[in-house]
Design a protein around this motif. Structure first.
Motif, PDB file in Angstrom:
ATOM      1  N   GLY A 250     -17.319  -8.507  19.875  1.00  0.00           N
ATOM      2  CA  GLY A 250     -18.520  -9.107  19.307  1.00  0.00           C
ATOM      3  C   GLY A 250     -19.130 -10.132  20.240  1.00  0.00           C
ATOM      4  N   ALA A 271     -22.042 -11.704  15.762  1.00  0.00           N
ATOM      5  CA  ALA A 271     -21.812 -10.344  15.270  1.00  0.00           C
ATOM      6  C   ALA A 271     -20.442  -9.918  15.756  1.00  0.00           C
ATOM      7  CB  ALA A 271     -22.884  -9.390  15.770  1.00  0.00           C
ATOM      8  N   TYR A 273     -16.799  -7.180  15.214  1.00  0.00           N
ATOM      9  CA  TYR A 273     -16.063  -6.035  14.669  1.00  0.00           C
ATOM     10  C   TYR A 273     -14.593  -6.415  14.636  1.00  0.00           C
ATOM     11  CZ  TYR A 273     -13.665  -1.495  14.525  1.00  0.00           C
ATOM     12  OH  TYR A 273     -12.841  -0.444  14.191  1.00  0.00           O
ATOM     13  N   ARG A 280     -16.545  -3.416  10.047  1.00  0.00           N
ATOM     14  CA  ARG A 280     -17.289  -2.760  11.122  1.00  0.00           C
ATOM     15  C   ARG A 280     -18.337  -3.720  11.680  1.00  0.00           C
ATOM     16  NH1 ARG A 280     -16.262   2.582  11.486  1.00  0.00           N
ATOM     17  NH2 ARG A 280     -15.364   3.617   9.655  1.00  0.00           N
ATOM     18  N   LEU A 281     -18.832  -4.590  10.806  1.00  0.00           N
ATOM     19  CA  LEU A 281     -19.830  -5.577  11.237  1.00  0.00           C
ATOM     20  C   LEU A 281     -19.716  -6.828  10.368  1.00  0.00           C
ATOM     21  CD1 LEU A 281     -22.343  -6.382  12.928  1.00  0.00           C
ATOM     22  CD2 LEU A 281     -23.740  -5.391  11.075  1.00  0.00           C
ATOM     23  N   ALA A 283     -22.010 -10.033  10.573  1.00  0.00           N
ATOM     24  CA  ALA A 283     -23.157 -10.670  11.235  1.00  0.00           C
ATOM     25  C   ALA A 283     -23.551 -11.920  10.474  1.00  0.00           C
ATOM     26  CB  ALA A 283     -24.330  -9.704  11.315  1.00  0.00           C
ATOM     27  N   ARG A 316     -20.447  -5.057   6.875  1.00  0.00           N
ATOM     28  CA  ARG A 316     -20.298  -3.609   6.744  1.00  0.00           C
ATOM     29  C   ARG A 316     -18.811  -3.325   6.914  1.00  0.00           C
ATOM     30  NH1 ARG A 316     -24.491  -4.913   5.454  1.00  0.00           N
ATOM     31  NH2 ARG A 316     -26.560  -4.142   6.030  1.00  0.00           N
TER      32      ARG A 316
END
Length: 451
Positions: A250, A271, A273, A280-281, A283, A316
Motif C-alpha cells: 500500500g 490505501a 492491502y 483487499r482495500l 482506503a 473491500r
C-alpha cells in the motif's frame, strides 16, 4: 586535535568560547580538546601522578547512532567518565530529531551537577544521511569536548589541555541563501529479504519500501509506498504441508502546515492491502489538527500534544465478514493526548488514544500506552512499559471458523475485546564509579555455537 565541522555549531553561553581562548591563548577556538599525556619529572619516576583524579566527572546519556562510548573514552581522556549521572559533575544529555533530508540533528545539553549546579550549555550537530558512522562520532566527540572545556579549565588538568582552530579556506555559504536543485525533496528506495530453513520448515521474507519527503519550517510532506511478503512452510508428515502466507502492500501520504509555534493542521490519505486483516482495500482520508503545550522547538526534550482527526474509511474485504459485509464505507474519528519528556532524571512517554466509527458509536477502540525510565538512586534504575486497549472495532473479521493451524500461525486476525503488552526491568550497578578505560581484547564475535 579536533576541529568543528561546518555541520555542527554551538549555541549557548559565550563562556564556552571565552574559556577556549583562555586555555589556548590564541585565536577563538572552535575545536575539541585533547589531553597531553603527563611526563614524570626527572628523578621522580616513582611518584604517582594523581592529576587525573581531579578531572571533571562526566556521564553521557545518549541512545543514538554516533554515540560510540568506547571511541569517546579513547578520544576524550581528560575527563573521568562515570557510570551513573548521580556521580557526575556534568551530564551530557543527547536528544535527536530527523532532518528533512533524512539526516539527524543532535541537540547536546551539558548540565552541571554538584558544584556546577544551575549551569547549562547547549550545542547542535547536524549529521547528513550518508555520513559514515566514524564521521558522526568524531563530530560528536569534538562538540562534547567544546562543552566540557569550560569545566576542565577550572581543574588542575587545564594546563595539560590544548585547543586548536582550523580556519576555513573559503567563505561558507549561508543556509538561507543556498540554492537547492531538489527543492528540499528527499527520495529513498530500499529493499531487503531473507530466507532460512531446515528439513521440515522453510521461511522466506521480502520487503520493499520507497518514500518521497519534503520538510521545511512551514510545511511537511511525507509520502511512502511499501510491499511485504512473508511465507512460511511446515512439513507435517502424513498431514501434508502447511503454508502460511502473509502479504501486505500500500501507500501513505501526509501533508502538515505549521500555523504557530504550538499549532499545526494537516491531512492524510492511505490505501492498503492485507491478508492478515482480510482486506483487499483499506482506503482512508482524514483532516487533522494538533496542539503542543510546549513550543515545537523543545520537541527533543519535552512535548505535550493533543490531536484530533476526522475522516472516512472505505473497505473491500477478501471474504465476507462477521457482519455480512463484502464492502463498506464509514466515517471515523481519532483523538490522542501524548506526553514525552527526556530529562536528567530519566524519560517518560505516555499516550492516551481512541478511535470511533461515527455510523455506530458502539464500534470504538480506546487505550493507553507508554514507557518510563527512572534513575531512582546511584546505580539503581527502573524501566516500566506497556499498553492496554479496549477493542470493539473489528469490522474486518472473516465469517467462519479458522483451523487450529491457522490460529497457531496467526494467519488472520482473531476476535478479541482487549489487547495488552507489558514489560518491567530493574538494574543495579555498584563498585567503581569510573568508566574511562577501554580494553578491546577478545571483543570480536565468536560466531556459531562454540560456547
Amino acid at each position: 586535535m579536533l576541529a568543528l565541522s561546518p555541520y555542527g555549531f554551538v549555541r549557548g553561553r559565550a563562556v564556552v568560547f571565552a574559556t577556549a581562548l583562555l586555555i589556548a591563548g590564541t585565536a577563538p577556538a572552535v575545536a575539541a580538546a585533547q589531553a597531553v599525556p603527563p611526563s614524570a619529572p626527572t628523578g621522580t619516576s616513582s611518584l604517582v601522578d594523581t592529576t587525573q583524579s581531579f578531572a571533571v566527572k562526566t556521564f553521557l546519556d545518549c541512545r543514538s547512532r554516533g554515540c560510540d562510548f568506547d571511541f569517546l573514552r579513547d578520544q576524550v581522556r581528560w575527563v573521568n567518565w562515570v557510570r551513573d549521572r548521580l556521580f557526575a559533575d556534568v551530564l551530557l544529555l543527547v536528544t535527536t530529531l530527523q532532518t528533512g533530508s533524512g539526516g539527524t540533528e543532535y541537540t547536546i545539553a551539558a548540565i552541571g551537577g554538584d558544584r556546577y549546579r544551575g549551569r547549562a550549555d547547549t550545542a547542535i550537530v547536524i549529521a547528513l544521511p550518508n555520513d559514515a558512522d566514524d564521521v558522526v562520532r568524531r563530530r560528536l566527540a569534538r562538540t562534547f569536548s567544546l562543552l566540557l572545556a569550560p569545566y576542565a579549565a577550572k581543574t588542575p588538568l587545564a594546563d595539560r589541555i590544548n585547543l586548536a582552530y582550523a580556519a576555513p579556506t573559503t567563505a561558507q555559504a549561508s543556509p538561507k541563501t543556498t540554492k537547492d536543485p531538489w527543492n528540499f525533496w528527499v527520495y529513498r528506495v530500499s529493499a531487503n529479504g531473507f530466507a532460512n530453513g531446515e528439513k521440515q520448515s522453510k521461511f522466506l521474507n521480502m520487503f520493499f519500501n520507497t518514500s518521497a519527503n519534503r520538510v521545511t519550517a512551514a510545511w511537511k510532506v511525507n509520502t511512502s509506498a511499501n510491499l511485504g511478503y512473508d511465507e512460511s512452510r511446515f512439513d507435517l508428515g502424513d498431514d501434508g504441508t502447511f503454508l502460511n502466507l502473509q502479504r501486505s502492500y500500500g501507500g501513505n501520504a501526509l501533508v502538515v502546515k505549521s500555523v504557530t509555534d504550538h499549532f499545526s493542521v494537516g491531512g492524510s490519505g492511505s490505501a492498503q492491502y492485507s491478508d492478515f486483516f482480510n482486506q483487499r482495500l483499506n482506503a482512508r482520508l482524514s483532516l487533522s489538527a494538533e496542539y503542543n503545550i510546549f513550543p515545537y522547538k523543545d520537541f527533543t526534550r519535552r512535548q505535550l500534544t493533543t490531536s484530533y482527526s476526522i475522516g472516512v474509511a472505505s473497505y473491500r474485504y477478501k471474504e465476507e465478514t462477521l457482519y455480512g459485509r463484502i464492502s463498506e464505507t464509514r466515517p471515523i474519528q481519532n483523538a490522542s493526548v501524548s506526553w514525552n519528556a527526556r530529562q536528567p532524571w530519566g524519560n517518560v512517554n505516555v499516550n492516551v488514544f481512541g478511535s470511533q466509527y461515527l455510523h455506530d458509536l458502539a464500534f470504538y477502540n480506546v487505550g493507553i500506552g507508554g514507557n518510563i525510565g527512572l534513575r531512582i538512586a546511584k546505580g539503581l534504575s527502573i524501566n516500566l512499559g506497556g499498553n492496554f486497549s479496549r477493542v470493539n472495532d473489528q469490522l474486518y473479521l472473516r465469517r467462519g471458523k479458522l483451523s487450529d493451524n491457522q490460529i497457531i500461525a496467526r494467519q488472520q486476525a482473531l476476535a478479541t475485546n482487549f489487547r495488552y503488552f507489558g514489560n518491567v526491568g530493574v538494574s543495579y550497578t555498584f563498585g567503581s564509579i569510573f568508566n574511562t578505560i577501554v580494553n578491546p581484547r577478545f571483543g570480536g564475535s565468536r560466531g556459531g555455537d562454540s560456547f
